[in-house]
Each structure stands twice: as structure tokens, then as C-alpha cells.
Design a protein around this motif. Structure first.
Motif, PDB file in Angstrom:
ATOM      1  N   UNK A   7       0.730  -1.042   0.283  1.00 33.63           N
ATOM      2  CA  UNK A   7      -0.019   0.016  -0.177  1.00 33.63           C
ATOM      3  C   UNK A   7       0.996   1.124  -0.013  1.00 33.63           C
ATOM      4  N   UNK A   8       0.809   2.025  -0.867  1.00 31.39           N
ATOM      5  CA  UNK A   8       1.736   3.327  -1.072  1.00 31.39           C
ATOM      6  C   UNK A   8       0.534   4.512  -1.295  1.00 31.39           C
ATOM      7  N   UNK A  40       2.997  -1.175   4.205  1.00 29.37           N
ATOM      8  CA  UNK A  40       2.995   0.298   3.628  1.00 29.37           C
ATOM      9  C   UNK A  40       4.239   0.775   3.196  1.00 29.37           C
ATOM     10  N   UNK A  41       4.448   1.669   2.051  1.00 29.07           N
ATOM     11  CA  UNK A  41       5.722   2.191   1.661  1.00 29.07           C
ATOM     12  C   UNK A  41       5.544   3.536   1.362  1.00 29.07           C
ATOM     13  N   UNK A  42       6.487   4.398   1.450  1.00 27.25           N
ATOM     14  CA  UNK A  42       6.523   5.681   1.096  1.00 27.25           C
ATOM     15  C   UNK A  42       6.978   6.136  -0.352  1.00 27.25           C
ATOM     16  N   UNK A  43       6.258   6.908  -0.984  1.00 26.20           N
ATOM     17  CA  UNK A  43       6.835   7.233  -2.378  1.00 26.20           C
ATOM     18  C   UNK A  43       6.395   8.807  -2.719  1.00 26.20           C
ATOM     19  N   UNK A  44       7.127   9.176  -3.774  1.00 24.23           N
ATOM     20  CA  UNK A  44       6.780  10.782  -4.042  1.00 24.23           C
ATOM     21  C   UNK A  44       7.445  11.758  -3.023  1.00 24.23           C
ATOM     22  N   UNK A  59      10.712   0.465  -0.232  1.00 22.04           N
ATOM     23  CA  UNK A  59       9.489   0.740  -0.972  1.00 22.04           C
ATOM     24  C   UNK A  59       9.370  -0.286  -2.212  1.00 22.04           C
ATOM     25  N   UNK A  60      10.543  -0.417  -2.844  1.00 21.71           N
ATOM     26  CA  UNK A  60      10.844  -1.293  -3.846  1.00 21.71           C
ATOM     27  C   UNK A  60      10.617  -2.657  -3.541  1.00 21.71           C
ATOM     28  N   UNK A  61      11.254  -2.814  -2.237  1.00 27.89           N
ATOM     29  CA  UNK A  61      11.384  -4.310  -1.578  1.00 27.89           C
ATOM     30  C   UNK A  61      10.012  -4.534  -1.273  1.00 27.89           C
ATOM     31  N   UNK A  62       9.001  -3.865  -0.769  1.00 25.08           N
ATOM     32  CA  UNK A  62       7.845  -4.020  -0.218  1.00 25.08           C
ATOM     33  C   UNK A  62       6.942  -4.332  -1.428  1.00 25.08           C
ATOM     34  N   UNK A  63       7.176  -3.643  -2.651  1.00 20.37           N
ATOM     35  CA  UNK A  63       6.351  -3.917  -3.839  1.00 20.37           C
ATOM     36  C   UNK A  63       6.653  -5.236  -4.438  1.00 20.37           C
TER      37      UNK A  63
END
Ligand code: IPM
Ligand code: MG
Length: 353
Positions: A7-8, A40-44, A59-63
Motif C-alpha cells: 500500500x503506497x 505500507x511504503x513511502x513514495x513521491x 518501498x521497492x522491496x515491499x512492492x
């Protein structure tokens, strides 16, 4: 069953609309006895404000470890009006698309009879409009090299480049999707001017022989911009390159009355991503006024396309239709008596209970 969902939330209204979609997914989990494990991951801008890269490695890992990704929005005014900024939030989205190989962006445009009067177009024009934009997402001007400033900043260059392989894989997606719909693909390009467009035409025309039940026609992008307004019902699947797809999908979105209704899926060879097509709407952030339906419908696409849960996806879509019938709608769709973002989410989740 157990599923891992990345979830981003991203920027602006992202966190609020994502919260409502998660609420709806939670209701589905209870109703159908699934377990959704959210990470959850941070982006932008949200990541940059923490001093991180716009698409951080965490975040890439989480994805990559998820079965599907649910994404909110990207874009932060803090970084917008500075053309000299080296890094900007949008690069997070582009990096994510590229690193996850998400080359096919599916943007369905559907009419809701109850909302037809809210469309900026006349009712008789849009009746029967039901189309799917299949946008190439990891090539073209968005990624081509070189891209740089030259001659002491007095000149700039971007490069539009496509290879046969890139065109073929996205064209196959379009032909397959058309097979599930009204069996018509319109290739949109600028083949009267651009070499890349001519390569698209040759490649897609050749490939069409493998899909004899699908009708293929061609349209220049400028004419398409016009036909979408004059006669949107003539389209079934629009197949097009990255930049044209970006522009035309925003245009097509308002046919339905609000860009706040349109979900999308981005698909590649690995984990798929689902997101509303609208942006981060910074002016609306934190005010509980943003329309969460596009994100909730993206969660429905996630269930159907990402996790292969058909009945679950249909339940969400039916609940959204009921929400529209009952006019539990945010101000973009209901000026007189607007509901709040969380109220819309509560209503949809409530129907599913
Ligand atoms: C979209 C958006 C993005 C794009 C931006 C935020 C980089 O407009 O998903 O359509 O141009 O692809
Ligand atoms: Mg766009």
C-alpha cells in the motif's frame, strides 16, 4: 486465502483515499474470509520529505514481495514550481513503473446512468460510451535518452524511442482486452509525422493477423482528441503510446462526469499496480472532500486482475453503483449535499457487511 498487498498512499489526498479503499478491502476480507496483509511504503513527495529518494529501495522491496500494489497519488506543490529541481516526486512513479516493468496501463472509462447529467458533454453524445485506454507505460518520450539541457540551458531535448518488442507486448494486451469486450482496437498515433508512430502502425498491423476476430482501425491523435468529445461511443479499446495515452485518458475521464471515478491497472511481467488516474489534488488534502471512488474501484480491479478474485471484485463494483444510486457522493458529483471522503468509504464498506 492470504494475500500480500503493498500500500503506497503517496502525496496530497493519497493517504485519505487509500484509507477508504483499505476499509473496503477489509470488508471484503471479512465477507469472503480472506486475509489481506498490508505493507505500507513511502513514495513521491512523502518519501522526499523524509529525506528519501522518491522511490526508496525499501518501498521497492515491499512492492516486489507483494501479490499486488495499491497506490494513491503523487505530486507535491513543494517541488512543483521549480524547473531546476534535480529530483521531483513524479520521478518516484516513473521509477516504480520502470523497475517493476509495468508496461501496460489499462484505463477503463465507463458511464454511470445516474451521473450522465454531470458530464460536461451532452447526454446524446455520450450515451453508450464504454471504452478502455491501453497506454504504453515504460517507453516513449517519458524514458527515451538523451534527455537533457544543452547549450548552457538554452536548448532542451527529449527523445521518443520505441522498439518492435515494446510495441508488440502492449499491442497483445490491447488485442486480448478487446477480445473480452466489443472486439475493436483503435491504434492512435501521429503516423503522418512521426517515425515512431509509423513503426507502431507496421508492427500492430502485422500482429493483428494473429487476432482475426478483432477489428483494427487507425486514428491520428489530434482527430482522436476530437472524436472523444464528438462520438466517444465509437471507441472500444484505444491502443496508444505513453504520452498520447496520458493526455487522452485525462480527456476521456471527464466523459463520465468526474476524473474522481476512474480506476486504472498497470501490468507487467511481475506484480501489478492499481491506482486512481487522478492526481494528488493538494488543495483538497486533509479536508475530507476528495472522491475515494476511483481508488475503491482500483481496489476492485486489484481484486479481479491482481488476485483473480472475481466475485469479490464484483461485490465492490456493485456497492459503488449502489453508493452512486443513493447519491452518497463527494462534492465533485454532488454539489448540493456532498458527502465526505470517509462517509463514502463507510457507505461502500457498510454495503459489503
Ligand atoms: C498519470 C500521471 C503521471 C504520468 C505523472 C504524475 C508522472 O499524469 O499517471 O497519468 O504522466 O504518467
Ligand atoms: Mg496523467
Amino acid at each position: 486465502m492470504e494475500y500480500k498487498i503493498a500500500v503506497l498512499p503517496g502525496d496530497g489526498i493519497g493517504p485519505e483515499i487509500i484509507a477508504e479503499a483499505v476499509k473496503v478491502l477489509d470488508a471484503i476480507a471479512v465477507k469472503y474470509n480472506h486475509r489481506f496483509l498490508y505493507r505500507y511504503g513511502l513514495i513521491g513527495g512523502a518519501a522526499m520529505r523524509q529525506g528519501l529518494d522518491p522511490y526508496p529501495e525499501e518501498t521497492h522491496q515491499v512492492c516486489t514481495e507483494a501479490d499486488a500494489i495499491l497506490f494513491g497519488a503523487i505530486g507535491d506543490p513543494l517541488y512543483d514550481n521549480n524547473p531546476d529541481a534535480k529530483v521531483r516526486p513524479e520521478q518516484g512513479l516513473l521509477a516504480m513503473r520502470k523497475k517493476l516493468g509495468l508496461y501496460a496501463n489499462l484505463r477503463p472509462v465507463k458511464m454511470y446512468p445516474e451521473l450522465i447529467h454531470l458530464s460536461p458533454l451532452k447526454e446524446e453524445r455520450i450515451l453508450g460510451a464504454d471504452l478502455l485506454v491501453v497506454r504504453e507505460l515504460t517507453g516513449g518520450l517519458y524514458f527515451g535518452e538523451p534527455r537533457e539541457l544543452r547549450n548552457n540551458g538554452t536548448q532542451a531535448i527529449d527523445t521518443c524511442v520505441y522498439s518492435v518488442d515494446e510495441i508488440e507486448r502492449i499491442a497483445r494486451v490491447a488485442f486480448k482486452m478487446a477480445g473480452l469486450r466489443r472486439k475493436k482496437v483503435t491504434l492512435v498515433d501521429k503516423a503522418n509525422v512521426l517515425e515512431t508512430s509509423r513503426l507502431w502502425r507496421r508492427t500492430v498491423t502485422r500482429l493483428a493477423a494473429e487476432y482475426p476476430d478483432i477489428e483494427l482501425d487507425y486514428m491520428f491523435v489530434d482527430n482522436t482528441a476530437m472524436q472523444l468529445i464528438i462520438n466517444p461511443a465509437r471507441f472500444d479499446v484505444i491502443l496508444t503510446e505513453n504520452l498520447f495515452g496520458d493526455i487522452l485518458s485525462d480527456e476521456a475521464s471527464v466523459i463520465s462526469g468526474s476524473i474522481g471515478l476512474l480506476p486504472s491497472a498497470s501490468i507487467g511481467d511481475h506484480v501489478p499496480l492499481f491506482e486512481p488516474i487522478h492526481g494528488s489534488y493538494p488543495d483538497g488534502a486533509g479536508k475530507n472532500i476528495a472522491n475515494p471512488l476511483a481508488t475503491i474501484l482500483s481496489a476492485a480491479m486489484l481484486l479481479r486482475t491482481g488476485l483473480n478474485l472475481q466475485a469479490e471484485a464484483e461485490s465492490v463494483e456493485e456497492a459503488v453503483e449502489e453508493c452512486i444510486r443513493q447519491k452518497i457522493l463527494t462534492w465533485d458529483l454532488n454539489r448540493d449535499n456532498p458527502a465526505g471522503t470517509s462517509q463514502v468509504g463507510d457507505f461502500v464498506a457498510g454495503i459489503l457487511q
